[in-house]
Design a protein around this motif. Structure first.
Motif, PDB file in Angstrom:
ATOM      1  N   LEU A  53       0.856  -1.182   0.000  1.00  0.00           N
ATOM      2  CA  LEU A  53       0.000   0.000   0.000  1.00  0.00           C
ATOM      3  C   LEU A  53       0.892   1.232   0.000  1.00  0.00           C
ATOM      4  CD1 LEU A  53      -2.524  -1.166   2.712  1.00  0.00           C
ATOM      5  CD2 LEU A  53      -2.889  -1.122   0.254  1.00  0.00           C
ATOM      6  N   LEU A  54       0.788   2.021  -1.063  1.00  0.00           N
ATOM      7  CA  LEU A  54       1.561   3.252  -1.213  1.00  0.00           C
ATOM      8  C   LEU A  54       0.590   4.413  -1.355  1.00  0.00           C
ATOM      9  CD1 LEU A  54       4.226   2.151  -3.848  1.00  0.00           C
ATOM     10  CD2 LEU A  54       4.582   2.492  -1.426  1.00  0.00           C
ATOM     11  N   GLY A  55       0.426   5.186  -0.309  1.00  0.00           N
ATOM     12  CA  GLY A  55      -0.494   6.314  -0.373  1.00  0.00           C
ATOM     13  C   GLY A  55      -1.901   5.848  -0.668  1.00  0.00           C
ATOM     14  N   HIS A  56      -2.466   6.292  -1.788  1.00  0.00           N
ATOM     15  CA  HIS A  56      -3.814   5.912  -2.196  1.00  0.00           C
ATOM     16  C   HIS A  56      -3.790   4.850  -3.291  1.00  0.00           C
ATOM     17  CE1 HIS A  56      -5.521   9.056   0.209  1.00  0.00           C
ATOM     18  NE2 HIS A  56      -4.695   9.923  -0.349  1.00  0.00           N
ATOM     19  N   HIS A  57      -2.719   4.044  -3.332  1.00  0.00           N
ATOM     20  CA  HIS A  57      -2.580   3.011  -4.355  1.00  0.00           C
ATOM     21  C   HIS A  57      -2.226   1.679  -3.717  1.00  0.00           C
ATOM     22  CE1 HIS A  57      -1.975   6.738  -6.626  1.00  0.00           C
ATOM     23  NE2 HIS A  57      -2.509   6.062  -7.631  1.00  0.00           N
ATOM     24  N   VAL A  58      -2.622   0.609  -4.389  1.00  0.00           N
ATOM     25  CA  VAL A  58      -2.305  -0.745  -3.930  1.00  0.00           C
ATOM     26  C   VAL A  58      -1.625  -1.502  -5.073  1.00  0.00           C
ATOM     27  CG1 VAL A  58      -4.600  -1.652  -4.539  1.00  0.00           C
ATOM     28  CG2 VAL A  58      -3.232  -2.821  -2.823  1.00  0.00           C
ATOM     29  N   LEU A  59      -0.586  -2.257  -4.716  1.00  0.00           N
ATOM     30  CA  LEU A  59       0.139  -3.073  -5.688  1.00  0.00           C
ATOM     31  C   LEU A  59       0.136  -4.510  -5.203  1.00  0.00           C
ATOM     32  CD1 LEU A  59       2.123  -0.230  -5.438  1.00  0.00           C
ATOM     33  CD2 LEU A  59       2.970  -1.386  -7.434  1.00  0.00           C
ATOM     34  N   TYR A  60      -0.130  -5.431  -6.129  1.00  0.00           N
ATOM     35  CA  TYR A  60      -0.098  -6.863  -5.832  1.00  0.00           C
ATOM     36  C   TYR A  60       1.145  -7.442  -6.507  1.00  0.00           C
ATOM     37  CZ  TYR A  60      -4.906  -6.210  -4.403  1.00  0.00           C
ATOM     38  OH  TYR A  60      -6.034  -5.766  -3.759  1.00  0.00           O
ATOM     39  N   GLY A  61       1.869  -8.262  -5.777  1.00  0.00           N
ATOM     40  CA  GLY A  61       3.106  -8.816  -6.313  1.00  0.00           C
ATOM     41  C   GLY A  61       3.212 -10.303  -6.102  1.00  0.00           C
ATOM     42  N   LYS A  62       4.439 -10.794  -6.232  1.00  0.00           N
ATOM     43  CA  LYS A  62       4.691 -12.203  -5.963  1.00  0.00           C
ATOM     44  C   LYS A  62       6.090 -12.338  -5.378  1.00  0.00           C
ATOM     45  CE  LYS A  62       6.289 -13.441 -10.604  1.00  0.00           C
ATOM     46  NZ  LYS A  62       6.151 -14.378 -11.698  1.00  0.00           N
ATOM     47  N   LEU A  90      10.590  -9.575  -3.604  1.00  0.00           N
ATOM     48  CA  LEU A  90       9.171  -9.348  -3.832  1.00  0.00           C
ATOM     49  C   LEU A  90       9.063  -8.520  -5.101  1.00  0.00           C
ATOM     50  CD1 LEU A  90       7.992  -8.504  -0.223  1.00  0.00           C
ATOM     51  CD2 LEU A  90       8.007 -10.710  -1.381  1.00  0.00           C
ATOM     52  N   LEU A  91       8.415  -9.070  -6.113  1.00  0.00           N
ATOM     53  CA  LEU A  91       8.336  -8.455  -7.431  1.00  0.00           C
ATOM     54  C   LEU A  91       6.950  -7.859  -7.625  1.00  0.00           C
ATOM     55  CD1 LEU A  91       9.527  -7.976 -10.263  1.00  0.00           C
ATOM     56  CD2 LEU A  91       8.750 -10.269 -10.861  1.00  0.00           C
ATOM     57  N   PHE A  92       6.905  -6.551  -7.859  1.00  0.00           N
ATOM     58  CA  PHE A  92       5.663  -5.838  -8.150  1.00  0.00           C
ATOM     59  C   PHE A  92       5.805  -5.280  -9.559  1.00  0.00           C
ATOM     60  CE2 PHE A  92       6.171  -5.720  -3.583  1.00  0.00           C
ATOM     61  CZ  PHE A  92       4.912  -6.057  -3.134  1.00  0.00           C
ATOM     62  N   LYS A  93       5.246  -5.995 -10.551  1.00  0.00           N
ATOM     63  CA  LYS A  93       5.447  -5.590 -11.942  1.00  0.00           C
ATOM     64  C   LYS A  93       4.190  -5.052 -12.611  1.00  0.00           C
ATOM     65  CE  LYS A  93       5.042 -10.237 -13.881  1.00  0.00           C
ATOM     66  NZ  LYS A  93       5.690 -11.252 -14.687  1.00  0.00           N
ATOM     67  N   THR A  94       3.094  -4.993 -11.889  1.00  0.00           N
ATOM     68  CA  THR A  94       1.868  -4.451 -12.468  1.00  0.00           C
ATOM     69  C   THR A  94       1.689  -2.993 -12.042  1.00  0.00           C
ATOM     70  OG1 THR A  94       0.563  -5.228 -10.601  1.00  0.00           O
ATOM     71  CG2 THR A  94       0.733  -6.696 -12.498  1.00  0.00           C
ATOM     72  N   ARG A  95       0.843  -2.297 -12.763  1.00  0.00           N
ATOM     73  CA  ARG A  95       0.559  -0.900 -12.428  1.00  0.00           C
ATOM     74  C   ARG A  95      -0.206  -0.825 -11.107  1.00  0.00           C
ATOM     75  NH1 ARG A  95       0.567   3.341 -15.744  1.00  0.00           N
ATOM     76  NH2 ARG A  95       1.417   3.055 -17.813  1.00  0.00           N
TER      77      ARG A  95
END
Length: 107
Positions: A53-62, A90-95
Motif C-alpha cells: 500500500l503506497l499512499g492511495h494506491h495498492v500493488l499486488y506482487g509475488k 518481492l516483485l511488483f510488476k503491475t501498475r
C-alpha cells in the motif's frame, strides 16, 4: 532499490533481507527524496501474496527466489564483513491500482 530487514527466528548468524523490486519510479511530493522516510505498508494475504500500500494506491506482487543469493557487505578499515543475505525478492510488476472508497450520495 528498497531494503527490508526481516528478523530471523534464530539468534546470531547473518540476517536475511528481502529485495523489493518495483517497475517504474517513486518520487516524493516535496522533492526531498525517500531516504529515511516511510514508503508504505507491506502485507501478505492468507495465500502468501504480497500487497504493498503506497499512499492511495495498492500493488499486488509475488515472492520470487533468487537464483544466486546476494550478500550485503559493510566496509571496515582493511576488510569487509557480511551483514545479511538476500535470497528472495518481492516483485511488483503491475501498475498500481487506486484505492477508491464508495461514499453514499446525499439526496
Amino acid at each position: 532499490m528498497v531494503q527490508l530487514s526481516v528478523r530471523g527466528a534464530g539468534g546470531g548468524g547473518l540476517g536475511e533481507w528481502l529485495l523489493l523490486e518495483l517497475q517504474g519510479e517513486l518520487e516524493a511530493r516535496d522533492g526531498a527524496g525517500l531516504a529515511g522516510r516511510l514508503l508504505g505498508d507491506l502485507h501478505f494475504t492468507r495465500q502468501g501474496v504480497p500487497v504493498l500500500l503506497l499512499g492511495h494506491h495498492v500493488l499486488y506482487g509475488k515472492a520470487v527466489r533468487l537464483e544466486k543469493p546476494l550478500a550485503v557487505l559493510t566496509k571496515a578499515p582493511g576488510h569487509y564483513s557480511a551483514v545479511a543475505l538476500i535470497r528472495r525478492k518481492l516483485l511488483f510488476k503491475t501498475r498500481p491500482k487506486p484505492i477508491i472508497t464508495h461514499l453514499p450520495k446525499k439526496a
